[in-house]
Design an enzyme around this catalytic site. Structure first.
Site, PDB file in Angstrom:
ATOM      1  N   GLY A 100       0.842  -1.181   0.000  1.00 57.15           N
ATOM      2  CA  GLY A 100       0.000   0.000   0.000  1.00 57.15           C
ATOM      3  C   GLY A 100       0.881   1.237   0.000  1.00 57.15           C
ATOM      4  O   GLY A 100       2.066   1.167   0.335  1.00 57.15           O
ATOM      5  N   GLN A 150       3.615   9.916   0.789  1.00 58.31           N
ATOM      6  CA  GLN A 150       4.863   9.156   0.636  1.00 58.31           C
ATOM      7  C   GLN A 150       5.566   9.441  -0.684  1.00 58.31           C
ATOM      8  O   GLN A 150       6.738   9.107  -0.842  1.00 58.31           O
ATOM      9  CB  GLN A 150       4.587   7.650   0.750  1.00 58.31           C
ATOM     10  CG  GLN A 150       4.151   7.239   2.155  1.00 58.31           C
ATOM     11  CD  GLN A 150       3.985   5.741   2.245  1.00 58.31           C
ATOM     12  OE1 GLN A 150       2.935   5.212   1.901  1.00 58.31           O
ATOM     13  NE2 GLN A 150       5.024   5.054   2.674  1.00 58.31           N
ATOM     14  N   CYS A 188       7.319  -0.129   6.390  1.00 57.65           N
ATOM     15  CA  CYS A 188       6.819   1.036   5.657  1.00 57.65           C
ATOM     16  C   CYS A 188       7.896   1.499   4.689  1.00 57.65           C
ATOM     17  O   CYS A 188       9.070   1.572   5.051  1.00 57.65           O
ATOM     18  CB  CYS A 188       6.488   2.144   6.666  1.00 57.65           C
ATOM     19  SG  CYS A 188       5.880   3.656   5.896  1.00 57.65           S
ATOM     20  N   LEU A 189       7.483   1.823   3.463  1.00 61.89           N
ATOM     21  CA  LEU A 189       8.430   2.306   2.454  1.00 61.89           C
ATOM     22  C   LEU A 189       9.141   3.580   2.933  1.00 61.89           C
ATOM     23  O   LEU A 189      10.265   3.852   2.530  1.00 61.89           O
ATOM     24  CB  LEU A 189       7.703   2.593   1.139  1.00 61.89           C
ATOM     25  CG  LEU A 189       7.063   1.396   0.411  1.00 61.89           C
ATOM     26  CD1 LEU A 189       6.264   1.883  -0.794  1.00 61.89           C
ATOM     27  CD2 LEU A 189       8.106   0.380  -0.021  1.00 61.89           C
ATOM     28  N   HIS A 207      -2.961   1.401   8.275  1.00 65.75           N
ATOM     29  CA  HIS A 207      -1.599   1.932   8.114  1.00 65.75           C
ATOM     30  C   HIS A 207      -1.596   3.117   7.129  1.00 65.75           C
ATOM     31  O   HIS A 207      -1.014   4.167   7.425  1.00 65.75           O
ATOM     32  CB  HIS A 207      -0.690   0.791   7.615  1.00 65.75           C
ATOM     33  CG  HIS A 207       0.729   1.181   7.354  1.00 65.75           C
ATOM     34  ND1 HIS A 207       1.803   0.636   8.039  1.00 65.75           N
ATOM     35  CD2 HIS A 207       1.267   2.064   6.465  1.00 65.75           C
ATOM     36  CE1 HIS A 207       2.924   1.183   7.575  1.00 65.75           C
ATOM     37  NE2 HIS A 207       2.633   2.047   6.619  1.00 65.75           N
ATOM     38  N   GLU A 208      -2.256   2.940   5.984  1.00 61.18           N
ATOM     39  CA  GLU A 208      -2.215   3.983   4.940  1.00 61.18           C
ATOM     40  C   GLU A 208      -3.014   5.226   5.342  1.00 61.18           C
ATOM     41  O   GLU A 208      -2.589   6.352   5.079  1.00 61.18           O
ATOM     42  CB  GLU A 208      -2.726   3.442   3.597  1.00 61.18           C
ATOM     43  CG  GLU A 208      -1.936   2.263   3.023  1.00 61.18           C
ATOM     44  CD  GLU A 208      -0.435   2.478   2.978  1.00 61.18           C
ATOM     45  OE1 GLU A 208       0.019   3.629   2.881  1.00 61.18           O
ATOM     46  OE2 GLU A 208       0.296   1.473   3.062  1.00 61.18           O
ATOM     47  N   HIS A 210      -1.150   7.531   7.526  1.00 65.75           N
ATOM     48  CA  HIS A 210      -0.226   8.423   6.804  1.00 65.75           C
ATOM     49  C   HIS A 210      -0.890   9.765   6.487  1.00 65.75           C
ATOM     50  O   HIS A 210      -0.229  10.803   6.497  1.00 65.75           O
ATOM     51  CB  HIS A 210       0.203   7.795   5.470  1.00 65.75           C
ATOM     52  CG  HIS A 210       1.399   6.896   5.570  1.00 65.75           C
ATOM     53  ND1 HIS A 210       2.633   7.352   5.971  1.00 65.75           N
ATOM     54  CD2 HIS A 210       1.559   5.569   5.307  1.00 65.75           C
ATOM     55  CE1 HIS A 210       3.501   6.348   5.950  1.00 65.75           C
ATOM     56  NE2 HIS A 210       2.876   5.248   5.553  1.00 65.75           N
TER      57      HIS A 210
HETATM   58 ZN    ZN Z   1       3.713   3.372   5.410  1.00 64.59          ZN
END
Ligand code: ZN
Length: 195
Positions: free
Chosen positions: A90, A95, A137-138, A180-181, A184
């Site tokens: 995701g 991000q 997480c990226l 999670h997303e 953000h």
């Molecule tokens: Zn993340």
């Protein structure tokens, strides 16, 4: 007849211009510069990026999602999350440097596990039952941690094409990705919720 055709183009051009102005010049430069390919992932390694990741994102309007920039942004986000060298399940717009409320989530609860786009998503209900699971997480490179998350959520969002309101109950791992997303979009990272 020719005049009419010309007029149509002028009106169309004006409409496209008014659509485009809903994005800031910085956003347009970033989105159009990516040209449908991968975008640089913003990480906590840099101070400027960290500030961006910690901001509360702005909602999108119908004008945003009907603009050419939106299609490009979403295509680039899907390319970015699918990078074989840095794969994710995701990704949220902040991000890739765009402080707007849109996420891409891989639907592990659907056949073919497609990546889908959710505009202005919000969680309107969470189950009392919570499960602890490993997350990465990226934007937080080379780390993983154990995070408690609701096992079921009620999600509200706008359709990415029609902007119609939608509501859906999501469970299991896909519900974890949504939590999670959507975090953000409020400037929250999973490392804030570590068990
Ligand atoms: Zn993340």
């Amino acid at each position: 007849m020719r005049f009419l055709r010309l007029l149509t183009f002028v009106v169309w051009g004006m409409m496209m211009t008014s659509c485009a102005t809903v994005w800031s010049p910085e956003e347009r430069e970033l989105i159009n510069g990516a040209g449908l390919s991968r975008m640089r992932v913003v990480t906590i390694a840099s101070e400027a990026d960290s500030l961006l990741l910690r901001r509360e994102c702005e909602p999108l309007t119908y004008k945003h999602i009907s603009s050419p920039e939106f299609g490009r942004l979403v295509a680039s986000m899907i390319e970015t999350v699918g990078d074989p060298e840095n794969e994710g399940v995701g990704i949220a717009a902040p991000q890739v440097g765009i402080s707007r409320r849109v996420v891409v989530v891989q639907r592990f609860d659907k056949e073919g596990t497609p990546f889908e786009v959710y505009v202005n998503p919000e969680i309107v209900a969470r189950s009392e039952s919570v499960a602890i699971g490993g997350e990465g997480c990226l934007s937080v490179p080379d780390r993983r941690g154990e995070v408690p998350r609701a096992t079921q959520i009620t999600l509200r969002y706008r359709d990415a094409v029609t902007f119609e309101p939608r509501q859906e109950v999501v469970e299991g791992f896909t519900a974890v990705i949504f939590q999670h997303e959507i975090d953000h979009l409020d400037g929250i990272l999973y490392i804030d919720r570590l068990q």
